[in-house]
Write an enzyme that holds these catalytic residues in place. Structure first.
Site, PDB file in Angstrom:
ATOM      1  N   MET A   1      -0.857  -8.852   0.145  1.00 37.63           N
ATOM      2  CA  MET A   1      -0.233  -9.355   1.296  1.00 37.63           C
ATOM      3  C   MET A   1      -0.920 -10.609   1.819  1.00 37.63           C
ATOM      4  SD  MET A   1       1.848  -6.942   2.229  1.00 37.63           S
ATOM      5  CE  MET A   1       2.460  -7.364   4.078  1.00 37.63           C
ATOM      6  N   CYS A  85      -9.995  -4.951  -0.945  1.00 39.79           N
ATOM      7  CA  CYS A  85      -9.166  -5.978  -1.812  1.00 39.79           C
ATOM      8  C   CYS A  85      -9.761  -6.340  -3.207  1.00 39.79           C
ATOM      9  CB  CYS A  85      -9.487  -7.416  -0.941  1.00 39.79           C
ATOM     10  SG  CYS A  85      -8.393  -8.712  -1.731  1.00 39.79           S
ATOM     11  N   ARG A 217       3.140  -4.076   0.694  1.00 40.55           N
ATOM     12  CA  ARG A 217       4.032  -4.658  -0.006  1.00 40.55           C
ATOM     13  C   ARG A 217       5.575  -4.732   0.175  1.00 40.55           C
ATOM     14  NH1 ARG A 217       2.147  -4.032  -5.772  1.00 40.55           N
ATOM     15  NH2 ARG A 217       1.514  -1.958  -4.943  1.00 40.55           N
TER      16      ARG A 217
END
Length: 318
Positions: A1, A85, A217
């Site tokens: 994102m 992440c 997403r």
């Protein structure tokens, strides 16, 4: 994102309906405290975007507690520590999934952030964490880590059902998210990964037992997904898929919000990428996608969309 979850897009999703909590893009804790213009822009929120959490990343040597206090002072209703992440510039240098490799230090860091936020907000602002299952399969730490995070005051944990080494390949393991649910005593576990349709929300909650779902997403091409999924949860029937004309109106509104809240040049570049994602939900619209992709600026994109919508309206008149 990264690069897409800005204020304009978050407001767009809220206007479509069905959104509970939103989150900013990843915010580098050192850049926040230095007042980096781009990072400050990514942290922007307002009354149309509440409740909104700010997602911070860093490691045990970084000023994450101090950045959390800055976030509270600038509108954050929740502080989220990113431990999931997988992107190299985050995970191999400053935090993200790197934090999964040393759970002990990560729990200590979380406790420092929780205590600082409790003092600063007088208990008003919760601290949450976003994790993956682990760096790789031999190092599956999410269940144990979530339990330890709960013990130091983390209010909820979001679990993406993949390992760092997978990036976004393969399938998210919803059963493994269920193992995290079983490992904690009372805090909510939020499931994430491979949620592309309203039915996926229902299935993820049923399979894992998670308390809620984070959509990432898929929302980039279907910001109306939240509304459709919420209707399914409440009534057993998903809200209908928007018509082509309704989808074009959403894209038009997105451009208007970008014009209002973003840098025009950067916003135009973003929309040139986004139109291909939107287009995947619209059938045969190649001429429109090409016109948006080659438009010189946002006003030209807006004009193209308005003309397309007017032509469709005319065609539908008997």
């Amino acid at each position: 994102m990264a690069g897409h979850c800005d204020l304009a897009f978050r407001i767009l999703c809220r206007e479509q309906g069905g959104v509970g909590l939103t989150s900013t893009d990843l915010l580098n804790c050192r850049a926040i405290l230095k007042g980096s213009p781009r990072t400050v822009e990514l942290a922007a929120t307002n009354g149309l975007d509440q409740p909104c959490g700010m997602q911070l990343y860093g490691n045990c040597d970084d000023p994450l507690p101090e950045a959390a206090l800055w976030a509270i002072d600038h509108g954050a209703q929740l502080i989220d520590i990113n431990m999931g992440c997988p992107v190299d510039k985050v995970a191999k240098k400053n935090g993200g999934s790197l934090l999964l490799c040393d759970p002990g230090s990560t729990v200590n860091l979380a406790e420092r952030i929780v205590r600082a936020v409790e003092r600063h907000s007088r208990g008003r602002v919760p601290v949450t964490a976003k994790v993956r299952l682990g760096w790789d399969r031999p190092r599956k730490v999410a269940p144990q880590l979530a339990r330890q995070l709960e013990q130091v005051g983390i209010a909820a944990v979001t679990v993406h059902g993949r390992y760092t080494e997978q990036m976004f390949s393969g399938e998210a393991d919803w059963n493994a998210i269920g193992e995290v649910v079983a490992a904690v005593d009372s805090i909510p576990i939020i499931g994430n990964g491979d949620v592309n349709e309203p039915e996926d929300v229902l299935d993820l909650m049923r399979i894992s037992g998670c308390a809620g779902v984070m959509i990432g997403r898929a929302s980039l091409r279907t910001p109306w997904l939240f509304r459709r999924a919420l209707a399914l949860l409440r009534s057993g029937t998903a809200a209908p898929e928007p018509t082509l004309l309704e989808k074009l109106a959403v894209v038009l509104r997105h451009i208007e919000l970008i014009e209002h809240y973003s840098d025009p040049h950067r916003g135009a570049e973003q929309m040139r990428k986004r139109i291909s994602w939107y287009g995947k939900t619209m059938g045969h619209v190649k001429p429109l996608k090409e016109a948006i992709r080659t438009a010189p600026d946002l006003p030209a994109m807006r004009g193209t969309l308005v003309a397309t919508m007017e032509a469709l309206n005319t065609a539908e008149v008997p």
